[in-house]
Design a protein around this motif. Structure first.
Motif, PDB file in Angstrom:
ATOM      1  N   PHE A 115       0.835  -1.198   0.000  1.00  0.00           N
ATOM      2  CA  PHE A 115       0.000   0.000   0.000  1.00  0.00           C
ATOM      3  C   PHE A 115       0.876   1.258   0.000  1.00  0.00           C
ATOM      4  O   PHE A 115       0.652   2.190  -0.788  1.00  0.00           O
ATOM      5  N   VAL A 116       1.895   1.279   0.849  1.00  0.00           N
ATOM      6  CA  VAL A 116       2.778   2.441   0.934  1.00  0.00           C
ATOM      7  C   VAL A 116       3.630   2.572  -0.332  1.00  0.00           C
ATOM      8  O   VAL A 116       3.817   3.669  -0.868  1.00  0.00           O
ATOM      9  N   GLN A 117       4.129   1.453  -0.828  1.00  0.00           N
ATOM     10  CA  GLN A 117       4.963   1.485  -2.042  1.00  0.00           C
ATOM     11  C   GLN A 117       4.200   2.034  -3.242  1.00  0.00           C
ATOM     12  O   GLN A 117       4.786   2.662  -4.130  1.00  0.00           O
ATOM     13  N   ALA A 118       2.905   1.805  -3.267  1.00  0.00           N
ATOM     14  CA  ALA A 118       2.096   2.173  -4.431  1.00  0.00           C
ATOM     15  C   ALA A 118       2.082   3.680  -4.687  1.00  0.00           C
ATOM     16  O   ALA A 118       2.004   4.115  -5.838  1.00  0.00           O
ATOM     17  N   PHE A 119       2.167   4.490  -3.630  1.00  0.00           N
ATOM     18  CA  PHE A 119       2.027   5.932  -3.801  1.00  0.00           C
ATOM     19  C   PHE A 119       3.078   6.509  -4.749  1.00  0.00           C
ATOM     20  O   PHE A 119       2.755   7.291  -5.643  1.00  0.00           O
ATOM     21  N   ASN A 164       8.938  -2.092   4.228  1.00  0.00           N
ATOM     22  CA  ASN A 164      10.053  -1.653   3.385  1.00  0.00           C
ATOM     23  C   ASN A 164       9.507  -0.940   2.156  1.00  0.00           C
ATOM     24  O   ASN A 164       8.786  -1.544   1.357  1.00  0.00           O
ATOM     25  N   ALA A 165       9.842   0.330   2.033  1.00  0.00           N
ATOM     26  CA  ALA A 165       9.416   1.115   0.870  1.00  0.00           C
ATOM     27  C   ALA A 165      10.514   2.121   0.576  1.00  0.00           C
ATOM     28  O   ALA A 165      10.706   3.067   1.333  1.00  0.00           O
ATOM     29  N   ASN A 166      11.242   1.893  -0.522  1.00  0.00           N
ATOM     30  CA  ASN A 166      12.412   2.712  -0.834  1.00  0.00           C
ATOM     31  C   ASN A 166      12.217   3.690  -1.981  1.00  0.00           C
ATOM     32  O   ASN A 166      13.132   4.415  -2.340  1.00  0.00           O
ATOM     33  N   GLY A 167      11.031   3.673  -2.607  1.00  0.00           N
ATOM     34  CA  GLY A 167      10.770   4.634  -3.669  1.00  0.00           C
ATOM     35  C   GLY A 167      11.427   4.309  -4.993  1.00  0.00           C
ATOM     36  O   GLY A 167      11.420   5.121  -5.911  1.00  0.00           O
ATOM     37  N   ASP A 168      12.022   3.143  -5.103  1.00  0.00           N
ATOM     38  CA  ASP A 168      12.581   2.672  -6.375  1.00  0.00           C
ATOM     39  C   ASP A 168      11.988   1.291  -6.623  1.00  0.00           C
ATOM     40  O   ASP A 168      12.189   0.371  -5.820  1.00  0.00           O
ATOM     41  N   LEU A 169      11.260   1.124  -7.713  1.00  0.00           N
ATOM     42  CA  LEU A 169      10.529  -0.124  -7.932  1.00  0.00           C
ATOM     43  C   LEU A 169      11.434  -1.337  -8.059  1.00  0.00           C
ATOM     44  O   LEU A 169      11.047  -2.445  -7.677  1.00  0.00           O
ATOM     45  N   THR A 170      12.652  -1.167  -8.599  1.00  0.00           N
ATOM     46  CA  THR A 170      13.541  -2.316  -8.711  1.00  0.00           C
ATOM     47  C   THR A 170      13.961  -2.808  -7.335  1.00  0.00           C
ATOM     48  O   THR A 170      14.265  -3.988  -7.159  1.00  0.00           O
ATOM     49  N   VAL A 171      13.974  -1.907  -6.361  1.00  0.00           N
ATOM     50  CA  VAL A 171      14.293  -2.278  -4.982  1.00  0.00           C
ATOM     51  C   VAL A 171      13.039  -2.802  -4.287  1.00  0.00           C
ATOM     52  O   VAL A 171      13.051  -3.858  -3.644  1.00  0.00           O
ATOM     53  N   PRO A 212      22.152  -3.473 -11.583  1.00  0.00           N
ATOM     54  CA  PRO A 212      21.845  -3.636 -10.163  1.00  0.00           C
ATOM     55  C   PRO A 212      20.621  -2.805  -9.767  1.00  0.00           C
ATOM     56  O   PRO A 212      20.225  -1.909 -10.507  1.00  0.00           O
ATOM     57  N   PRO A 213      20.013  -3.092  -8.605  1.00  0.00           N
ATOM     58  CA  PRO A 213      18.866  -2.293  -8.152  1.00  0.00           C
ATOM     59  C   PRO A 213      19.228  -0.814  -8.103  1.00  0.00           C
ATOM     60  O   PRO A 213      20.355  -0.459  -7.756  1.00  0.00           O
ATOM     61  N   GLY A 214      18.292   0.037  -8.448  1.00  0.00           N
ATOM     62  CA  GLY A 214      18.569   1.466  -8.467  1.00  0.00           C
ATOM     63  C   GLY A 214      19.082   1.898  -9.824  1.00  0.00           C
ATOM     64  O   GLY A 214      18.719   1.328 -10.854  1.00  0.00           O
ATOM     65  N   ILE A 215      19.962   2.894  -9.831  1.00  0.00           N
ATOM     66  CA  ILE A 215      20.454   3.457 -11.088  1.00  0.00           C
ATOM     67  C   ILE A 215      21.965   3.313 -11.242  1.00  0.00           C
ATOM     68  O   ILE A 215      22.464   2.867 -12.277  1.00  0.00           O
ATOM     69  N   LEU A 216      22.722   3.683 -10.224  1.00  0.00           N
ATOM     70  CA  LEU A 216      24.179   3.681 -10.325  1.00  0.00           C
ATOM     71  C   LEU A 216      24.727   2.271 -10.486  1.00  0.00           C
ATOM     72  O   LEU A 216      24.283   1.342  -9.816  1.00  0.00           O
ATOM     73  N   GLN A 217      25.699   2.137 -11.391  1.00  0.00           N
ATOM     74  CA  GLN A 217      26.301   0.843 -11.670  1.00  0.00           C
ATOM     75  C   GLN A 217      27.406   0.509 -10.669  1.00  0.00           C
ATOM     76  O   GLN A 217      27.902   1.386  -9.959  1.00  0.00           O
ATOM     77  N   ALA A 218      27.779  -0.756 -10.620  1.00  0.00           N
ATOM     78  CA  ALA A 218      28.817  -1.207  -9.694  1.00  0.00           C
ATOM     79  C   ALA A 218      30.204  -0.896 -10.252  1.00  0.00           C
ATOM     80  O   ALA A 218      30.421  -0.908 -11.466  1.00  0.00           O
TER      81      ALA A 218
END
Length: 333
Positions: free
Chosen positions: A43-47, A145-152, A210-216
Motif C-alpha cells: 500500500f505504501v509502495q504504491a504511492f 520496506n518502501a524505498n521509492g525505487d521499484l527495482t528495490v 543492479p537495483p537502483g540506477i548507479l552501476q557497480a
C-alpha cells in the motif's frame, strides 16, 4: 476507495477450539512477516508508483487489498479457534467452565503458560485477535520496506512473499485440524502467486540490475574474498562467471595480502570484465537521464488531483483510470 464485502475471500473453517494454535497464528496477523505487514508495505509502495508507473500502482494496490482480505481470513480463523473462550472467561462464577473447554487441567496449564509468554492474548483480549505476534510484540511500522525505487521495492516484495510462505509451512506443522490446514494452504499458495506477479513486474523494468540506477565499480563487482579459514567451498558464486553481469569471478585466496598489496583496494585493477570506468560513467549518466525524464514526464506540477471522476450510468461519480482516460481520448479523436 475501499469497499468491504462481508464474505471472506476463502471460506475459513475450523474443526473446534484450539487456543494454543490461535496464539501461534498471531504470527501471521501482527508479526513481521504477516498479512498486515504485506498489506501496508504494498500500500505504501504504491504511492510513489502512481504517476510514473500506473500499471505497477494498479498491481501494488490490488495485491495490498488482497492482503487485507488475507488478514481478515487469519483474524477470522483465530476468532473461531477461540470460539467460546470469551464467554467462559467472563463466567467468573464457575472456573471449571474454561477447564472443560480446554480439555482438562493439562490443557489449561498450557494456555496459562502461553498467557505468561504473551499476556496480551486471552488475558487482555479475552478471546480475540490482537495486533501482536505470538510473543505479544506489537506490530511495528518498521516492518514495512518502501524505498521509492521499484527495482528495490519489488525485490523486497519477492523476499516478503518468500518469508510469509515459509511461515505458513511451519505453522501447518503445529495443527492437525484439516480445515485450518486448508486455509493455511490457500494463504501459502497466494504467497507463491504474488511472488510470481512481483517477479514478472520486475522483468518489465529494464535494465533492473543492479537495483537502483548507479552501476557497480568494475574493480570490485566480481571479487570474491576467502574470508574464513578451514575447508573452502567453490561454486557458481566464486568461480566461472557472475549470473547478472557475466563477469569472471576473481577468487582472492589471501584477502589480507591482497588488501595490503593494492593499498587497501584503491590500486586494484579491473580484471575479468569488459566493463570500464568510462562505460560505467556513460551508463550512469544515460540511465539517470532516462529514469529522471520518465518520472518527470509522468508527474504533474502545480495544481493536481489524485483521481479523475466521471459520471457513471447510475448517476454516481466513479474514478477513471489513466488507462481508461487514454483510450477514451483516442476514441474522441
Amino acid at each position: 476507495m475501499f469497499y468491504h464485502v462481508k464474505d471472506l475471500q476463502f471460506n475459513a473453517r475450523v474443526s473446534g477450539p484450539d487456543p494454543r494454535f490461535a496464539n501461534l497464528l498471531l504470527q501471521q496477523f501482527g508479526g513481521p512477516n504477516g498479512e498486515l505487514k504485506a498489506a501496508m508495505q504494498y500500500f505504501v509502495q504504491a504511492f510513489s508508483a502512481k504517476e510514473p508507473y500506473p500499471d505497477k500502482y494498479d498491481l501494488l494496490m490490488d495485491i495490498a487489498t488482497e492482503e487485507f482480505s488475507h488478514l481478515e481470513i487469519v483474524g477470522a480463523t483465530i476468532q473461531m479457534l477461540l470460539s467460546g473462550v470469551n464467554g467462559k472467561l467472563k463466567d467468573a462464577a464457575d472456573e471449571a467452565e474454561i477447564m472443560e473447554l480446554l480439555r482438562g487441567k493439562a490443557a489449561k496449564e498450557n494456555v496459562i503458560h502461553e498467557a505468561m509468554v504473551n499476556p496480551h492474548f486471552l488475558v487482555e483480549s479475552a478471546g480475540g485477535p490482537v495486533l501482536t505476534d505470538s510473543h505479544g510484540i506489537p506490530w511495528n511500522g518498521t516492518y514495512v520496506n518502501a524505498n521509492g525505487d521499484l527495482t528495490v521495492d519489488l525485490r523486497s516484495n519477492i523476499a516478503a512473499e518468500s518469508r510469509a510462505k515459509i511461515v505458513y509451512e511451519y505453522l501447518m506443522k503445529f495443527t492437525d485440524d484439516p480445515y485450518v490446514k486448508d486455509t493455511l494452504t490457500f494463504l501459502m499458495t497466494r504467497e507463491v502467486a504474488h511472488f510470481q506477479m512481483f517477479q514478472a513486474a520486475l522483468e518489465t523494468i529494464q535494465p533492473n540490475f543492479p537495483p537502483g540506477i548507479l552501476q557497480a565499480d568494475p574493480r570490485h563487482s566480481n571479487t570474491y574474498f576467502n574470508m574464513s579459514s578451514g575447508q573452502e567451498a567453490r561454486g557458481p558464486w566464486n568461480e566461472g562467471t557472475s549470473p547478472q553481469l557475466g563477469e569472471t569471478w576473481r577468487y582472492i585466496e589471501d584477502p589480507i595480502a591482497h588488501v595490503e598489496s593494492t593499498n587497501g583496494l584503491i590500486d586494484q585493477n579491473i580484471e575479468g570484465t569488459n566493463r570500464t570506468d568510462a562505460l560505467i560513467q556513460k551508463i550512469n549518466k544515460d540511465l539517470s537521464r532516462e529514469r529522471s525524464e520518465e518520472i518527470k514526464a509522468a508527474t504533474t506540477e502545480g495544481e493536481n488531483q489524485w483521481s479523475q471522476y466521471v459520471l457513471s450510468g447510475d448517476g454516481e461519480d466513479e474514478p477513471i483510470s489513466a488507462k481508461t482516460k487514454t483510450s477514451r481520448a483516442k476514441k474522441s479523436k
